[in-house]
Design a protein around this motif. Sequence first.
Motif, PDB file in Angstrom:
ATOM      1  N   ASN A  94       0.855  -1.184   0.000  1.00  0.00           N
ATOM      2  CA  ASN A  94       0.000   0.000   0.000  1.00  0.00           C
ATOM      3  C   ASN A  94       0.898   1.245   0.000  1.00  0.00           C
ATOM      4  O   ASN A  94       2.125   1.151   0.126  1.00  0.00           O
ATOM      5  CB  ASN A  94      -1.010  -0.039   1.161  1.00  0.00           C
ATOM      6  N   THR A  96       1.419   3.542   2.146  1.00  0.00           N
ATOM      7  CA  THR A  96       2.212   3.752   3.369  1.00  0.00           C
ATOM      8  C   THR A  96       3.513   2.953   3.301  1.00  0.00           C
ATOM      9  O   THR A  96       4.583   3.465   3.640  1.00  0.00           O
ATOM     10  CB  THR A  96       1.407   3.298   4.603  1.00  0.00           C
ATOM     11  N   GLU A  97       3.394   1.708   2.877  1.00  0.00           N
ATOM     12  CA  GLU A  97       4.590   0.859   2.791  1.00  0.00           C
ATOM     13  C   GLU A  97       5.552   1.387   1.720  1.00  0.00           C
ATOM     14  O   GLU A  97       6.764   1.411   1.918  1.00  0.00           O
ATOM     15  CB  GLU A  97       4.196  -0.575   2.446  1.00  0.00           C
TER      16      GLU A  97
END
Length: 238
Positions: A94, A96-97
């Motif tokens: 995602n 964020t990652e």
Amino acid sequence: MASILKLLVFLLIFLNHEASGRFGTDKENYNWLSTDNDNRHNWYQKARLKASCLERDKTEGRNAVSRCWFFEGMKSWFRRSSISWFPGKTKSWNLTELTDHCNDYYVCMENTKCYKDYVLFETFDRCSHDAFSIGPMSFCNKKLKDFHKNSPGILPSCVVDYLEKAPPKKWACENTKSLGDCLLPQVQKHCDPGLLPIFNEHQAARQYYLGCDGKLKFKDIENVIANSTTNSTEIEIL
Ligand SMILES: *[C@@H]1O[C@H](CO)[C@@H](O)[C@H](O)[C@H]1NC(C)=O
Ligand SMILES: *[C@@H]1O[C@H](CO)[C@@H](O)[C@H](O)[C@H]1NC(C)=O
Ligand SMILES: *[C@@H]1O[C@H](CO)[C@@H](O)[C@H](O)[C@H]1NC(C)=O
């Protein structure tokens, strides 16, 4: 001994990349640490720092900035390289990652309390856009390039420019929005449907980081951008 050698080799590669002025050979691989390629070594450039950090006898802030730039910058560069070598692994990530390393760099720089806020957010935007481009979007870029090669003249000119020309030096509300709007229908048509959610999320995040959606208000960003002069007024996030 072996590990010291490894570190030396790593540093040499890092410095060599730094000195050669680019992180990769592809034109998408520009340096995100600086908001302007011409000013890439001027991380201490006055316009980017708050007035309180520029006083001659106050060196802690500037030292903290150079520590972040070096250590977090190096970690981040390593992470970026691993994304560019193995972009496939980002397919299941995602946003964020994908932008984790950008966030670490941002947090370190923010803790120095020296960087102007809009500079920090702009740097974050550049880093995350870079990670997006070399990660999940790289597969889509390849499909679009192949399509354009096999059926020239069908893709809109804004997509062809995106594929063939160097990215703009400065990302702002207008050029990020027009690029996103121009790419979206082609992404829907030609690319893996799994890319669409993160494409949209990334696009919305860019509008946020650059203060275009009204959620972040940088006090003097208009002045700075309109005038592009050095004004040391501090910026407030509302
Ligand atoms: C992104 O993925 C990580 C790891 O799978 C997870 O912990 C995190 O909550 C996810 N973030 C969002 C915003 O979905
Ligand atoms: C530059 O910024 C000042 C405010 O500091 C403003 O009064 C002026 O109109 C700006 N100039 C331009 C060309 O936008
Ligand atoms: C910076 O902006 C402030 C307020 O807009 C103004 O008073 C000041 O003269 C400006 N400084 C410079 C160096 O342009």
